[in-house]
Design a protein around this motif. Structure first.
Motif: not given
Length: 94
Positions: A30-34, A84-94
């Motif tokens: 999600x590039x923009x939670x708002x 405040x959470x502005x964006x989030x992303x999945x961790x798909x590999x390490x």
């Protein structure tokens, strides 16, 4: 290429501490939670699948917070000083 971190990603954001208030279910970056959920703050969160990185600004900028499977009753539980959470992303590999 790294190893896959998981094959499924799910988290639930809450507008209030202790899993209260408005709730949204998420399973993708999600590039923009708002813009997506009309939320500027998330006070608590449950990660049921995968691992995620929260950013305090939109477009994956600002401070980063790693959230793995578990319950986060308040934003301080994932290390944030403010909710405040502005964006989030999945961790798909390490």
């Amino acid at each position: 290429m790294g190893k896959a971190y998981g094959s499924a990603w799910k988290l639930r954001l809450y507008k209030r501490p202790d899993f209260g208030g408005q709730v949204v279910d998420c399973s993708d970056d999600c590039p923009s939670v708002y813009d997506t959920y009309k939320m500027r703050e998330a006070y608590s969160c449950v990660v049921t699948d995968g691992a995620w990185v929260f950013y305090d600004l939109p477009n994956y900028r600002g401070h980063q917070y790693l959230l793995e499977r578990g319950e986060y009753r308040q934003h301080g539980d994932w290390g944030a000083a403010l909710p405040g959470v502005g964006s989030f992303r999945r961790i798909t590999e390490f």
